[in-house]
Design an enzyme around this catalytic site. Structure first.
Site: not given
Length: 384
Positions: A32, A128, A263, A311
């Site tokens: 998956k 679940r 940053y 990013m």
């Protein structure tokens, strides 16, 4: 400039090793989420070559993608949203996990060209999806009726463990056994009972039943935390991480002492230093939470991310170590080959190794290889 190397020989080796360890009659290779980021079609074929007998995916589109690529092994898809339609899945011989009476009826209503092959999922304590214990009797009776009518064939019963502790998992195993007995009492004769994923398949033999579902272990990554009693058993298996994430230095800059980096200036240089720019960022799946701590190897020596991961890029402060544009940067791979591990990145980001490999984005090309080598870092190169 950026690349994920996928060692299919490692996938095949890991499959074979775990198949031999568990000795289960069936081995479900879980592919998956694009095989946990490794590439579903290639991994599926490698796992089948290593002895997997079935494939597992989360949803029907993932199963259909395997069929479109020519993979004809048995595939089970077990997670379906409201209003899911099952006709295309049945047309392509996809086995279906069923978690409620409503899903069972929806699948049966689609079965016009022969019975749908289903695996009934039992809720045993993970809270679940899955058929609740109070509904087992009604669902089993209805499934038996639908079998007699030729609309479904219950090939499997399954559940999922919480991996909270061996004792908690044993409680779930016992609940599952109660459910299996109830299903058989209703006249169902499933051929495949499965509850164990990688952790239980390795550490809890009584959970193996007819099949094991191997996900993270397929990719050579451990489901056990450091200090777990099963961690030593895992280490002795000799499984190999299948993904190596790497890039090449895109720019080099010499800066003076006190220079802020990236940053927010989380990092400032201690002295005159060389900064190497690496063209990978959180858009590629490199976790921003690992800013300042994520390990890398450049030129056979180990360093850490300097400052914030952006990013598309991050910076490494290499001090006076010689680095040039184009040099290879290894973020993670096989520690036996000298690379940092995906688990180290997970620790740096406060997450698990499953997430580290699965989140590597589509912008990073996957390149299939048969082996991945990396130069071992020197202890002297270890930097904060």
């Amino acid at each position: 400039m950026r690349e994920a190397l996928i060692d299919l020989a490692a996938i095949e080796h890991n499959t074979r090793t775990l198949r031999e360890l568990t000795a289960a009659r069936e081995f479900i290779a879980v592919v998956k989420a694009n095989a946990y980021g490794h590439g579903a079609t290639d991994v599926a074929r490698a796992a089948l070559a290593g002895g997997a007998t079935r494939l597992g995916v989360a949803d029907i589109p993932e199963a259909l993608a395997l069929r479109a690529a020519g993979v004809d092994a048995p595939v089970i898809a077990w997670l379906h949203g409201p209003g899911e339609t099952f006709a295309e899945a049945m047309a392509h011989d996809i086995q279906l996990g069923v978690s409620s009476l409503e899903q069972l009826h929806a699948v049966a209503a689609t079965a016009t060209a022969g019975p749908a092959v289903v695996h009934l999922k039992l809720e045993t304590g993970l809270s679940r999806n899955g058929i609740a214990p109070q509904d087992w009797s009604a669902v089993f009776a209805e499934a038996a009726r639908l079998e007699r009518d030729g609309l479904v064939r219950v090939d499997g019963l399954f559940s999922h463990l919480s991996n909270t502790s061996p004792d908690e998992d044993r409680v779930q195993v016992r609940r599952f056994e109660v459910g299996v007995a109830a299903a058989e009492g209703a006249g169902l004769r499933p051929t495949v009972r499965h509850i164990a994923a990688t952790a239980a398949a390795v550490a809890l033999p009584e959970s193996r039943f007819d099949a094991v579902r191997i996900g993270i272990g397929l990719y050579g990554l451990s489901p056990f935390s450091e200090g777990d009693s099963a961690a030593a058993v895992w280490a002795d298996l000799g499984l190999r991480p299948a993904m190596t994430l790497r890039a090449r230095v895109a720019a080099v800059r010499r800066v003076p002492a006190g220079q802020g980096v990236s940053y927010g200036y989380m990092h400032r240089t201690d002295g005159d230093s060389t900064l190497a720019l690496v063209p990978l960022g959180y858009a590629d799946g490199v976790p921003r939470q690992a800013s300042g701590t994520g390990p890398v190897v450049i030129g056979g020596r180990r360093f850490h991310v300097a400052g914030r991961i952006a990013m598309d890029q991050f910076v490494v402060d290499v001090g006076d170590h010689p680095v040039s544009v184009g040099d290879e940067v290894i973020l993670f791979g096989d520690p036996a080959a000298g690379a940092p591990s995906a688990t180290e990145w997970a620790d740096a980001a406060g997450t698990i190794n499953y997430e580290i490999v699965t989140r590597i984005g589509a912008r990073v090309p996957r390149t299939v290889v048969t082996a991945v080598a990396a130069a071992a870092p020197t202890a002297a190169a270890e930097r904060g």
